[in-house]
Motif scaffolding. Structure first.
Motif, PDB file in Angstrom:
ATOM      1  N   VAL A   1       0.851  -1.190   0.000  1.00 58.07           N
ATOM      2  CA  VAL A   1       0.000   0.000   0.000  1.00 58.07           C
ATOM      3  C   VAL A   1       0.882   1.234   0.000  1.00 58.07           C
ATOM      4  N   LEU A   2       0.667   2.114  -0.970  1.00 61.20           N
ATOM      5  CA  LEU A   2       1.445   3.343  -1.025  1.00 61.20           C
ATOM      6  C   LEU A   2       0.885   4.357  -0.047  1.00 61.20           C
ATOM      7  N   CYS A   3       1.772   5.164   0.491  1.00 64.89           N
ATOM      8  CA  CYS A   3       1.357   6.169   1.472  1.00 64.89           C
ATOM      9  C   CYS A   3       0.651   7.307   0.751  1.00 64.89           C
ATOM     10  N   ALA A   4      -0.666   7.349   0.876  1.00 66.13           N
ATOM     11  CA  ALA A   4      -1.482   8.388   0.254  1.00 66.13           C
ATOM     12  C   ALA A   4      -2.534   8.826   1.257  1.00 66.13           C
ATOM     13  N   ARG A   5      -3.306   9.834   0.900  1.00 64.12           N
ATOM     14  CA  ARG A   5      -4.373  10.351   1.762  1.00 64.12           C
ATOM     15  C   ARG A   5      -5.584  10.610   0.883  1.00 64.12           C
ATOM     16  N   LEU A   6      -6.286   9.507   0.515  1.00 64.71           N
ATOM     17  CA  LEU A   6      -7.372   9.575  -0.455  1.00 64.71           C
ATOM     18  C   LEU A   6      -8.465   8.580  -0.075  1.00 64.71           C
ATOM     19  N   ASP A   7      -9.590   8.628  -0.820  1.00 67.55           N
ATOM     20  CA  ASP A   7     -10.621   7.617  -0.622  1.00 67.55           C
ATOM     21  C   ASP A   7     -10.419   6.436  -1.564  1.00 67.55           C
TER      22      ASP A   7
END
Length: 391
Positions: free
Chosen positions: A102-108
């Motif tokens: 899992v890539l570090c993102a901030r999304l839905d």
């Protein structure tokens, strides 16, 4: 309090329609999502209300507690949605395998990828997966180093258009850059979109430092530029390049706040006693300056306040004194990643080597495990979707 007996649920159902719709809406939107998921069984009208997209958006805005989308090391095929206490809210099967992280993102949405050019986009609410094509853009078809690629991926949302875009960098003999627009279709399967070739920046960049803030991806420049003999005045350890996903172009470089201090320290810009990272915290780009001072580990968080004028502000300084800082120096310098700032100012930090999250107050430099579980994490990102959509 939620109804607990059949008779109480029947009375609640009978009286549900007597409440004015606005009053019911504003009452239910205050409740935690886990309670609402149980209350959906009270009656059809309550289920319809709490499943309505308008209600889901209002509830998400009123309950901003962070959720994580993550993988555990002991489950190579499962993707999980967790809260910060480690409670599993949803397990998604069939979205991953042992090589995907899992890539570090901030999304839905979540992005899962490998270093070796496999990438897919997951909708945690529906479980739908889009597998992105591995073949390069037509302009890059004959590049030699793409046969055995080392790749970096990042997923971002362009707010102006509502489009999700994936940025890909091939990072072998040369650096090659591409962008793909994610299909809005919710169907699971092979993406029909194609990669588009992008220009190169003026410097080689460090792929592992890439971080996305508001559809802009930031990178520190490669350490190969940091030799003393290099004549370019921009070649500082904190010099940053950035790519705009909306415009699909590189922006001008940005000078960080600590390069002068590192150069003046006398240890040399290639010293192993410090590391620089980039992070996205509170919607801002953050330069993380980590260093060892005898038996003390020091971490400073510098927030970018003004890109155009290059203005930074140091908001956190953390100092940890312990013998382990010396015996496990690589853990402290290379593997600690700051992932969240909570509303009360505490920091959530991910120890990538141990696979654990810790939370602490920078004022006291006291940190403790976040999750009451012995299962080490493999990788994680921040999930901004609604828990109600997950049920």
């Amino acid at each position: 309090m939620a109804p607990t007996t059949r008779a109480m649920r029947a009375r609640a159902a009978a009286s549900a329609d007597r409440l004015p719709p606005d009053a019911l809406f504003h009452t239910l939107v205050r409740l935690p999502a886990r309670d609402l998921c149980r209350l959906r069984a009270v009656c059809r009208s309550w289920r319809a209300l709490t499943s309505d997209p308008l209600f889901v958006r209002a509830h998400a805005a009123a309950h901003r507690g962070p959720l994580l989308v993550a993988k555990f090391r002991d489950d190579p095929t499962g993707v999980y949605v967790l809260d910060l206490a480690g409670n599993v809210l949803k397990r998604i099967t069939g979205a991953a395998d042992a090589g995907l992280h899992v890539l570090c993102a901030r999304l839905d949405l979540a992005c899962l990828a490998t270093d070796w050019n496999r990438c897919r986009v997951l909708n945690p609410a529906t479980g739908a997966v889009q597998i992105l094509p591995q073949g390069p853009a037509p302009e890059h078809r004959h590049r030699v180093n793409l046969a055995t690629p080392y790749t970096f991926f990042a997923l971002g949302l362009v707010a102006a258009t509502g489009e999700y875009k994936v940025f890909r960098m091939f990072n072998r003999l040369e650096q090659v850059f591409e962008v793909l627009t994610v299909s809005r279709s919710s169907n699971t399967g092979q993406s029909q979109s194609c990669w588009r070739a992008m220009p190169k920046p003026s410097f080689f960049i460090q792929a592992f430092t890439g971080v996305l803030v508001d559809a802009v991806i930031y990178f520190l420049i490669s350490r190969s530029y940091l030799h003393v003999s290099h004549t370019d005045a921009r070649a500082r350890p904190d010099y940053i390049m950035s790519f705009d996903l909306e415009r699909e172009e590189w922006r001008r470089g940005l000078t960080g706040p600590v390069g002068g201090e590192i150069i003046a320290s006398g240890e040399g810009v290639l010293s192993d006693n410090y590391r620089l990272d980039l992070a996205e915290l509170k919607g801002s780009l953050v330069l993380v300056y980590k260093r060892l001072q005898q038996l003390t580990f020091v971490m400073e968080l510098w927030f970018l306040n003004d890109f155009e004028n290059g203005l930074w502000e140091k908001e956190y300084t953390i100092q940890i004194q312990h013998q382990l800082v010396v015996t496990a120096a690589n853990t402290f310098l290379n593997y600690l990643k700051t992932v969240l700032v909570l509303d009360d100012g505490r920091l959530v930090i991910y120890d990538a080597r141990a696979g654990h999250l810790v939370i602490g107050d920078p004022r006291s430099s006291y940190f403790a495990p976040v999750m009451e579980t012995a299962r080490p994490l493999d990788s994680l990102g921040i999930y901004t979707g609604s828990l109600l959509s997950l049920q």
